[in-house]
Design a protein around this motif. Structure first.
Motif, PDB file in Angstrom:
ATOM      1  N   ILE A 186       0.841  -0.951   0.046  1.00 62.32           N
ATOM      2  CA  ILE A 186       0.070  -0.193   0.104  1.00 62.32           C
ATOM      3  C   ILE A 186       0.977   1.105   0.044  1.00 62.32           C
ATOM      4  CG2 ILE A 186      -1.934   1.355   1.083  1.00 62.32           C
ATOM      5  CD1 ILE A 186      -2.458  -1.324   2.906  1.00 62.32           C
ATOM      6  N   ARG A 187       0.794   2.019  -0.790  1.00 63.88           N
ATOM      7  CA  ARG A 187       1.569   3.187  -1.129  1.00 63.88           C
ATOM      8  C   ARG A 187       0.474   4.395  -1.205  1.00 63.88           C
ATOM      9  NH1 ARG A 187       6.870   2.716  -1.228  1.00 63.88           N
ATOM     10  NH2 ARG A 187       7.693   0.894  -2.283  1.00 63.88           N
ATOM     11  N   VAL A 188       0.990   5.492  -0.238  1.00 61.55           N
ATOM     12  CA  VAL A 188       0.126   6.669  -0.339  1.00 61.55           C
ATOM     13  C   VAL A 188       0.447   7.830  -0.805  1.00 61.55           C
ATOM     14  CG1 VAL A 188       1.131   7.200   2.186  1.00 61.55           C
ATOM     15  CG2 VAL A 188      -1.361   8.013   1.513  1.00 61.55           C
ATOM     16  N   TYR A 189      -0.281   8.860  -1.545  1.00 55.71           N
ATOM     17  CA  TYR A 189      -0.161   9.916  -2.261  1.00 55.71           C
ATOM     18  C   TYR A 189      -0.891  10.990  -1.818  1.00 55.71           C
ATOM     19  CZ  TYR A 189       2.349   6.542  -4.978  1.00 55.71           C
ATOM     20  OH  TYR A 189       3.195   5.499  -5.652  1.00 55.71           O
ATOM     21  N   ASN A 190      -0.606  12.314  -1.959  1.00 55.01           N
ATOM     22  CA  ASN A 190      -1.272  13.505  -1.761  1.00 55.01           C
ATOM     23  C   ASN A 190      -0.851  14.552  -2.576  1.00 55.01           C
ATOM     24  OD1 ASN A 190       0.678  14.876  -0.199  1.00 55.01           O
ATOM     25  ND2 ASN A 190      -0.077  14.091   1.407  1.00 55.01           N
ATOM     26  N   GLN A 191      -1.520  15.797  -2.308  1.00 55.50           N
ATOM     27  CA  GLN A 191      -1.206  16.823  -3.277  1.00 55.50           C
ATOM     28  C   GLN A 191       0.456  17.166  -3.207  1.00 55.50           C
ATOM     29  OE1 GLN A 191      -2.435  17.230  -0.424  1.00 55.50           O
ATOM     30  NE2 GLN A 191      -1.843  19.257   0.601  1.00 55.50           N
ATOM     31  N   THR A 192       1.077  16.483  -2.335  1.00 54.42           N
ATOM     32  CA  THR A 192       2.503  17.011  -2.347  1.00 54.42           C
ATOM     33  C   THR A 192       3.350  16.121  -2.984  1.00 54.42           C
ATOM     34  OG1 THR A 192       2.909  15.675  -0.178  1.00 54.42           O
ATOM     35  CG2 THR A 192       2.086  18.114  -0.218  1.00 54.42           C
ATOM     36  N   ASN A 193       2.762  15.030  -3.240  1.00 54.82           N
ATOM     37  CA  ASN A 193       3.744  13.850  -3.984  1.00 54.82           C
ATOM     38  C   ASN A 193       3.284  13.136  -4.925  1.00 54.82           C
ATOM     39  OD1 ASN A 193       2.081  12.164  -2.446  1.00 54.82           O
ATOM     40  ND2 ASN A 193       3.880  11.027  -1.899  1.00 54.82           N
ATOM     41  N   ILE A 194       2.012  13.708  -5.485  1.00 54.75           N
ATOM     42  CA  ILE A 194       1.459  12.662  -6.646  1.00 54.75           C
ATOM     43  C   ILE A 194       1.983  12.954  -7.857  1.00 54.75           C
ATOM     44  CG2 ILE A 194      -0.415  14.334  -7.045  1.00 54.75           C
ATOM     45  CD1 ILE A 194      -2.356  11.585  -7.266  1.00 54.75           C
ATOM     46  N   ALA A 195       2.465  14.074  -7.957  1.00 55.12           N
ATOM     47  CA  ALA A 195       3.111  14.500  -9.299  1.00 55.12           C
ATOM     48  C   ALA A 195       4.605  13.572  -9.236  1.00 55.12           C
ATOM     49  CB  ALA A 195       3.554  15.984  -9.478  1.00 55.12           C
ATOM     50  N   SER A 196       5.224  13.355  -8.351  1.00 51.08           N
ATOM     51  CA  SER A 196       6.455  12.855  -8.127  1.00 51.08           C
ATOM     52  C   SER A 196       6.338  11.427  -8.348  1.00 51.08           C
ATOM     53  CB  SER A 196       7.132  12.911  -6.745  1.00 51.08           C
ATOM     54  OG  SER A 196       7.242  14.258  -6.345  1.00 51.08           O
ATOM     55  N   GLY A 197       5.169  10.827  -8.003  1.00 50.30           N
ATOM     56  CA  GLY A 197       4.678   9.452  -8.434  1.00 50.30           C
ATOM     57  C   GLY A 197       4.585   9.221 -10.046  1.00 50.30           C
ATOM     58  N   GLU A 198       4.312  10.237 -10.740  1.00 50.78           N
ATOM     59  CA  GLU A 198       4.352  10.075 -12.190  1.00 50.78           C
ATOM     60  C   GLU A 198       5.818  10.107 -12.527  1.00 50.78           C
ATOM     61  OE1 GLU A 198       2.311  12.395 -15.840  1.00 50.78           O
ATOM     62  OE2 GLU A 198       2.867  13.769 -14.170  1.00 50.78           O
ATOM     63  N   GLN A 199       6.871  10.500 -12.079  1.00 48.73           N
ATOM     64  CA  GLN A 199       8.167  10.854 -12.229  1.00 48.73           C
ATOM     65  C   GLN A 199       8.751   9.514 -11.909  1.00 48.73           C
ATOM     66  OE1 GLN A 199       9.956  14.596 -11.553  1.00 48.73           O
ATOM     67  NE2 GLN A 199       8.106  15.500 -11.464  1.00 48.73           N
ATOM     68  N   GLY A 200       7.938   8.479 -11.248  1.00 49.52           N
ATOM     69  CA  GLY A 200       8.686   7.192 -10.687  1.00 49.52           C
ATOM     70  C   GLY A 200       9.121   7.371  -9.412  1.00 49.52           C
ATOM     71  N   GLN A 201       8.871   8.268  -8.552  1.00 49.79           N
ATOM     72  CA  GLN A 201       9.383   8.305  -7.227  1.00 49.79           C
ATOM     73  C   GLN A 201       8.026   7.741  -6.372  1.00 49.79           C
ATOM     74  OE1 GLN A 201      11.024  11.770  -5.531  1.00 49.79           O
ATOM     75  NE2 GLN A 201      10.466  11.164  -3.469  1.00 49.79           N
ATOM     76  N   ALA A 202       8.241   6.497  -5.771  1.00 47.48           N
ATOM     77  CA  ALA A 202       7.039   5.862  -5.020  1.00 47.48           C
ATOM     78  C   ALA A 202       6.843   6.498  -3.774  1.00 47.48           C
ATOM     79  CB  ALA A 202       7.431   4.167  -4.729  1.00 47.48           C
ATOM     80  N   GLY A 203       5.501   6.715  -3.474  1.00 39.33           N
ATOM     81  CA  GLY A 203       5.084   7.300  -2.347  1.00 39.33           C
ATOM     82  C   GLY A 203       5.320   6.338  -1.167  1.00 39.33           C
ATOM     83  N   PRO A 204       5.287   7.197   0.125  1.00 42.00           N
ATOM     84  CA  PRO A 204       5.418   6.180   1.278  1.00 42.00           C
ATOM     85  C   PRO A 204       4.813   4.777   1.555  1.00 42.00           C
ATOM     86  CG  PRO A 204       5.333   8.469   2.010  1.00 42.00           C
ATOM     87  CD  PRO A 204       4.934   8.303   0.357  1.00 42.00           C
ATOM     88  N   GLU A 205       5.064   3.612   1.807  1.00 41.70           N
ATOM     89  CA  GLU A 205       4.712   2.550   1.886  1.00 41.70           C
ATOM     90  C   GLU A 205       4.058   2.414   3.339  1.00 41.70           C
ATOM     91  OE1 GLU A 205       5.267  -2.205   2.612  1.00 41.70           O
ATOM     92  OE2 GLU A 205       7.144  -1.053   2.320  1.00 41.70           O
ATOM     93  N   VAL A 206       2.748   1.935   3.486  1.00 42.82           N
ATOM     94  CA  VAL A 206       1.801   1.938   4.433  1.00 42.82           C
ATOM     95  C   VAL A 206       2.135   0.635   5.330  1.00 42.82           C
ATOM     96  CG1 VAL A 206      -0.571   2.196   5.390  1.00 42.82           C
ATOM     97  CG2 VAL A 206       0.157   3.723   3.764  1.00 42.82           C
ATOM     98  N   ASN A 207       2.126   0.584   6.683  1.00 45.88           N
ATOM     99  CA  ASN A 207       2.108  -0.533   7.333  1.00 45.88           C
ATOM    100  C   ASN A 207       0.686  -1.593   7.302  1.00 45.88           C
ATOM    101  OD1 ASN A 207       2.534  -2.636   9.193  1.00 45.88           O
ATOM    102  ND2 ASN A 207       3.155  -1.462  10.902  1.00 45.88           N
ATOM    103  N   GLN A 208       0.951  -2.532   6.663  1.00 46.10           N
ATOM    104  CA  GLN A 208      -0.313  -3.632   6.477  1.00 46.10           C
ATOM    105  C   GLN A 208      -0.835  -3.876   7.839  1.00 46.10           C
ATOM    106  OE1 GLN A 208       0.169  -6.291   3.227  1.00 46.10           O
ATOM    107  NE2 GLN A 208       1.267  -4.976   2.125  1.00 46.10           N
TER     108      GLN A 208
END
Length: 215
Positions: A186-208
């Motif tokens: 599970i990775r999480v994105y918001n307005q601060t990093n969703i554009a970085s996800g498009e560039q291949g930078q994964a969002g933080p992983e959430v503890n399952q």
């Protein structure tokens, strides 16, 4: 010229890289001041920081726990811990009285049929603090549809009187580094990093195994 990606502040029950441990509830984020959660402690003891006592951290903490519960619901629905070829979605609703966040309204798509809409029936958009969906057989990065729709979803929340900072949780395949097998993340994105996800930078992983503040 190479674009400089913005730094990602890790809050909630998340880690940026697999080599890191998931944060504990009593671990203070960098730069935060401790919060004394008991007035009966020894004054010589250092103050205790409780993320759940910090309003700035509480929503992320509870939203991450709800995302972990949503993944379990996805897996129970699929009858397969790795999920199948159907996309699934849920909305994460914050109770304005208790502050707790729950995963609601499971939607299941048809095989190979793109994105499943988010269903807010019975709740409305005002108390939506997160959205979660799976990317069957794909990575936990935002799709082109996610990137297009994110500002639309955020707009629905704010127009209904909700807050900024809508969290988009994506369940997909990932691994812990070269040579390691893929697993669901599970990775999480918001307005601060969703554009970085498009560039291949994964969002933080959430503890399952994330747990809410009331546990």
């Amino acid at each position: 010229m190479t674009d400089v990606l913005p730094p990602i502040l890790v809050t909630g029950q998340r880690r940026q890289i697999a080599a890191m441990h998931f944060p504990g509830r009593m671990n203070s984020p960098s730069g935060e001041q401790p919060i004394e959660v008991s007035g009966e402690g020894d004054p010589e003891d250092p103050p205790i920081y409780d993320r759940c006592a910090d309003p700035a951290q509480q929503v992320d903490w509870n939203a991450d726990a709800a995302a972990a519960e949503a993944l379990r619901r996805f897996q129970n629905s699929a009858g397969d811990p790795l999920l199948d070829n159907r996309e699934r979605s849920m909305v994460l609703i914050r109770n304005p009285v208790t502050g707790m966040v729950t995963a609601e309204n499971l939607e299941v798509g048809v095989p190979g049929a793109g994105e499943v809409p988010f269903n807010v029936d019975g709740f409305g958009w005002a108390n939506v603090v997160g959205l979660i969906h799976s990317h069957p057989g794909s990575r936990s990065f935002p799709s082109s549809a996610d990137l297009y729709n994110y500002p639309v979803w955020q707009g629905l929340v704010t127009q209904a009187g909700g807050s900024q900072g809508l969290r988009l949780y994506i369940v997909g395949a990932g691994n812990d580094g070269p040579g390691t097998p893929d697993r669901l993340m599970i990775r999480v994105y918001n307005q601060t990093n969703i554009a970085s996800g498009e560039q291949g930078q994964a969002g933080p992983e959430v503890n399952q195994n994330a747990l809410p503040c009331n546990v």
